[in-house]
Design a protein around this motif. Sequence first.
Motif, PDB file in Angstrom:
ATOM      1  N   GLY A  66       0.795  -1.222   0.000  1.00  0.00           N
ATOM      2  CA  GLY A  66       0.000   0.000   0.000  1.00  0.00           C
ATOM      3  C   GLY A  66       0.824   1.266   0.000  1.00  0.00           C
ATOM      4  O   GLY A  66       0.330   2.334  -0.360  1.00  0.00           O
ATOM      5  N   LEU A  67       2.109   1.151   0.402  1.00  0.00           N
ATOM      6  CA  LEU A  67       2.954   2.340   0.482  1.00  0.00           C
ATOM      7  C   LEU A  67       4.419   1.925   0.393  1.00  0.00           C
ATOM      8  O   LEU A  67       4.834   0.957   1.035  1.00  0.00           O
ATOM      9  CB  LEU A  67       2.708   3.068   1.810  1.00  0.00           C
ATOM     10  CG  LEU A  67       3.550   4.318   2.100  1.00  0.00           C
ATOM     11  CD1 LEU A  67       3.220   5.431   1.101  1.00  0.00           C
ATOM     12  CD2 LEU A  67       3.313   4.797   3.534  1.00  0.00           C
ATOM     13  N   VAL A  68       5.194   2.667  -0.393  1.00  0.00           N
ATOM     14  CA  VAL A  68       6.643   2.484  -0.475  1.00  0.00           C
ATOM     15  C   VAL A  68       7.296   3.768   0.015  1.00  0.00           C
ATOM     16  O   VAL A  68       6.959   4.862  -0.456  1.00  0.00           O
ATOM     17  CB  VAL A  68       7.104   2.166  -1.913  1.00  0.00           C
ATOM     18  CG1 VAL A  68       8.625   2.040  -1.972  1.00  0.00           C
ATOM     19  CG2 VAL A  68       6.450   0.884  -2.410  1.00  0.00           C
ATOM     20  N   VAL A  69       8.224   3.658   0.965  1.00  0.00           N
ATOM     21  CA  VAL A  69       8.948   4.820   1.490  1.00  0.00           C
ATOM     22  C   VAL A  69      10.444   4.540   1.414  1.00  0.00           C
ATOM     23  O   VAL A  69      10.861   3.379   1.391  1.00  0.00           O
ATOM     24  CB  VAL A  69       8.540   5.128   2.951  1.00  0.00           C
ATOM     25  CG1 VAL A  69       7.080   5.551   3.018  1.00  0.00           C
ATOM     26  CG2 VAL A  69       8.792   3.937   3.858  1.00  0.00           C
ATOM     27  N   PRO A  70      11.281   5.585   1.383  1.00  0.00           N
ATOM     28  CA  PRO A  70      12.716   5.369   1.226  1.00  0.00           C
ATOM     29  C   PRO A  70      13.467   5.092   2.523  1.00  0.00           C
ATOM     30  O   PRO A  70      14.649   4.777   2.476  1.00  0.00           O
ATOM     31  CB  PRO A  70      13.195   6.688   0.605  1.00  0.00           C
ATOM     32  CG  PRO A  70      12.246   7.709   1.141  1.00  0.00           C
ATOM     33  CD  PRO A  70      10.916   7.013   1.243  1.00  0.00           C
ATOM     34  N   SER A  71      12.812   5.214   3.679  1.00  0.00           N
ATOM     35  CA  SER A  71      13.518   5.060   4.950  1.00  0.00           C
ATOM     36  C   SER A  71      12.658   4.348   5.979  1.00  0.00           C
ATOM     37  O   SER A  71      11.446   4.594   6.073  1.00  0.00           O
ATOM     38  CB  SER A  71      13.923   6.426   5.499  1.00  0.00           C
ATOM     39  OG  SER A  71      14.414   6.321   6.823  1.00  0.00           O
ATOM     40  N   PHE A  72      13.304   3.477   6.781  1.00  0.00           N
ATOM     41  CA  PHE A  72      12.591   2.807   7.864  1.00  0.00           C
ATOM     42  C   PHE A  72      12.122   3.792   8.933  1.00  0.00           C
ATOM     43  O   PHE A  72      11.148   3.520   9.644  1.00  0.00           O
ATOM     44  CB  PHE A  72      13.499   1.752   8.515  1.00  0.00           C
ATOM     45  CG  PHE A  72      13.547   0.451   7.795  1.00  0.00           C
ATOM     46  CD1 PHE A  72      12.453  -0.389   7.768  1.00  0.00           C
ATOM     47  CD2 PHE A  72      14.697   0.061   7.124  1.00  0.00           C
ATOM     48  CE1 PHE A  72      12.492  -1.608   7.097  1.00  0.00           C
ATOM     49  CE2 PHE A  72      14.756  -1.154   6.449  1.00  0.00           C
ATOM     50  CZ  PHE A  72      13.652  -1.991   6.441  1.00  0.00           C
ATOM     51  N   LEU A  73      12.803   4.922   9.076  1.00  0.00           N
ATOM     52  CA  LEU A  73      12.484   5.848  10.153  1.00  0.00           C
ATOM     53  C   LEU A  73      11.075   6.419  10.034  1.00  0.00           C
ATOM     54  O   LEU A  73      10.498   6.868  11.026  1.00  0.00           O
ATOM     55  CB  LEU A  73      13.508   6.983  10.188  1.00  0.00           C
ATOM     56  CG  LEU A  73      14.915   6.575  10.638  1.00  0.00           C
ATOM     57  CD1 LEU A  73      15.877   7.746  10.499  1.00  0.00           C
ATOM     58  CD2 LEU A  73      14.900   6.062  12.074  1.00  0.00           C
ATOM     59  N   ALA A  74      10.506   6.414   8.819  1.00  0.00           N
ATOM     60  CA  ALA A  74       9.148   6.917   8.643  1.00  0.00           C
ATOM     61  C   ALA A  74       8.096   5.889   9.021  1.00  0.00           C
ATOM     62  O   ALA A  74       6.930   6.236   9.245  1.00  0.00           O
ATOM     63  CB  ALA A  74       8.942   7.343   7.184  1.00  0.00           C
ATOM     64  N   VAL A  75       8.483   4.631   9.135  1.00  0.00           N
ATOM     65  CA  VAL A  75       7.506   3.549   9.265  1.00  0.00           C
ATOM     66  C   VAL A  75       6.747   3.548  10.590  1.00  0.00           C
ATOM     67  O   VAL A  75       5.521   3.376  10.594  1.00  0.00           O
ATOM     68  CB  VAL A  75       8.182   2.183   9.013  1.00  0.00           C
ATOM     69  CG1 VAL A  75       7.219   1.039   9.302  1.00  0.00           C
ATOM     70  CG2 VAL A  75       8.683   2.104   7.573  1.00  0.00           C
ATOM     71  N   PRO A  76       7.395   3.694  11.758  1.00  0.00           N
ATOM     72  CA  PRO A  76       6.623   3.626  13.010  1.00  0.00           C
ATOM     73  C   PRO A  76       5.463   4.613  13.077  1.00  0.00           C
ATOM     74  O   PRO A  76       4.366   4.269  13.529  1.00  0.00           O
ATOM     75  CB  PRO A  76       7.682   3.918  14.077  1.00  0.00           C
ATOM     76  CG  PRO A  76       8.963   3.462  13.475  1.00  0.00           C
ATOM     77  CD  PRO A  76       8.844   3.819  12.028  1.00  0.00           C
ATOM     78  N   SER A  77       5.691   5.841  12.635  1.00  0.00           N
ATOM     79  CA  SER A  77       4.615   6.831  12.648  1.00  0.00           C
ATOM     80  C   SER A  77       3.496   6.440  11.699  1.00  0.00           C
ATOM     81  O   SER A  77       2.309   6.632  12.004  1.00  0.00           O
ATOM     82  CB  SER A  77       5.168   8.206  12.269  1.00  0.00           C
ATOM     83  OG  SER A  77       4.147   9.171  12.226  1.00  0.00           O
TER      84      SER A  77
END
Length: 318
Positions: free
Chosen positions: A224-235
């Motif tokens: 559902g979503l691709v992001v470039p960094s793990f740091l964005a994932v918890p939020s």
Amino acid sequence: MGSIHLRSVDLNLLVVLDALLSERHVTRAGKRLGLSQSATSNALERLRSLFGDPILERTRGGMTPTPRAQALRPALEHALSSVAQVVGPRADLATLSQTVRWSVVDYGTALLGPPLMAALRDSAPGLDLIVTPWGGAEEVVAELSDGTLDLAVSVMAPGASMLRWQPLFSERYIVAMRRDHPAKQRFSLDKWLQYPHVVVSGRAQTSGALDAALASQGKARRVGLVVPSFLAVPSIVGNSDLLALVPERLLATGPYANVITREPPLPVPSFEVGIAWHPRRDHDVATMHVIHALMGVARDDPKVRGTAKNDRRPKRAR
């Protein structure tokens, strides 16, 4: 180069050459050596005359060493290291002023940065660190080899046999979700696949080894979503129905009160994170001190050594 020729050479120029090739910037090289910009520029012109080569050339990405300058690096660093061992006392860490460039795998900056800076503040307050963008393990090998980087915190990559390697910790993956997620009770593979996933990819890829493993079972997940960094994932997962497979120590980088974890519902290989550096840095006091400080952080800091015992600790699926 014979001894007569050596008498006509200002060997201090080699120190400037080393700084210029490391910093790829006249002003930064001068700052590293305690020289003015004009003095450093003058030294660069003398180096160009000495070697009959531009040494640094201006490109779209900034100043870039010429092929001749790159070829000089191994011999240059060996020569400076040898001279330092012969004529110089061991550097005093309390007064050492130097910049160390390193690259670290994604969330490692948030995990290792605070305790590392605390350790250096007490032991080597004059050391400055530059963290470069993470471009993947293979790119790190190339940058360590050509001297662009002093060290890297990374996974071991193919072609890295010429590098030094010191393991820091073994990492594993867990599933992260919001605290009141409907999938948390009796978590299973079917429940995991029922909801969209967050995937982390610096190259915007939507599939990988995990998807191949699912395909072998005739299953697939929705990304559902691709992001470039793990740091964005918890939020993200803490405020949505999205699920994510993340490294366990990611959750030690901050207070994520609305995130809980579960064991992956299918086998996911763990991986080892370590420090890599080129042997030519073995006698660089600043780089080696940072390496030893990182090893101390991994040994002594509970967030790095292992996940603290709290409600974010992974629970086994029931």
